[in-house]
Write a protein that holds these residues in place. Sequence first.
Motif: not given
Length: 342
Positions: A137, A227, A231, A244, A306, A310, A313
């Motif tokens: 990302v 990620t 995160w 993303f 969350h 993800w 995506k």
Amino acid sequence: MATQKKIWVFIPLLITLLFGCGPKDNNGESNRVVVYTSWDQPHSRPILQKFEEQTGIKVDAVYDAEASKTAGLVNRLIAEKNNPRADVFWNSEIVRTLVLKEKEVLAPYKPPAWEETPSSFRDPEGYWTGFAGRARVLIYNTDLITNPPTELKALTESEWKGRATIANPLFGTTSTEVATWFSLWGSEKAEGFLMALKNNDVIISTGNATAKDAVASGEVPIGLTDTDDAWGAMQNNKPVDMVFLDQAGEGALLIPNTVCLIKGAPNETNAKKLIDFLTSREVSEMLANSRAGQIPLKKDIPAPSHVEAWASKKFKQVDFEAAYKELDPAMQFVRDEFLEAR
């Protein structure tokens, strides 16, 4: 006196015979397993401890350094090929797992979860199995910018000249991503993109964590990372968010964890038990709910909102075998051209 000397000589020998090979279970097998892992210790250790609690098998884990993620352990496994010390390799990415397969360092083993793992994330012969993933990302500093790039190619634009960072492409998931550029785009386009990054003064960080830190501290406004790193910074209340990339195009890159059995593993029975555990739905759920926020590869794994977001995506359709075949020429170009005279 001679008798006493014989006794003192015998005692160390007896101790060696009783304990020198490590603890044994009731079947006379070693009660330990040795795993080499490039997955960060704070995230992997709780998983391995859970295995120890459930099985009573002692896990000896060997970790890699951040700067040489994966590559260091892979080289070590190759060097130990004729006298293996590890039983299992838990790799936080995939392409260098395929290096070990080609070097005949691995042995085939299909854990129970192999069948339900998507075909793109498992070896058809069972030399490796994927069990959770991280996405590549863009991380950006929310104090510095409000409209971050949404496409990877933006990093070559003048707006971001000297204002973006990536980890050293010779290591870790960044090397995997570069290899996929070569396999998906062809060498000419991939080399051109790397040189465009270089000409745009992209900043090379030692690893994904340091790239994340550079953005979180405001040293640079944007960067590429995974990620779990992005995160983690968000959970620590750093002024960052993630994007993303290329959702209108080929999508982001999802890189699975891979686990494999080492050929000639000293503790093969326990190695298979550990592989069964790591590829279980229980571990995928633990990783999804951890601070790393790993994205499950299997369906219907309970995950926080969350991570579910993800997982929805768009991701690149990658042939990892093809990416592996491009790894050597890609890394040669990185060394000779991209990193040269920086």
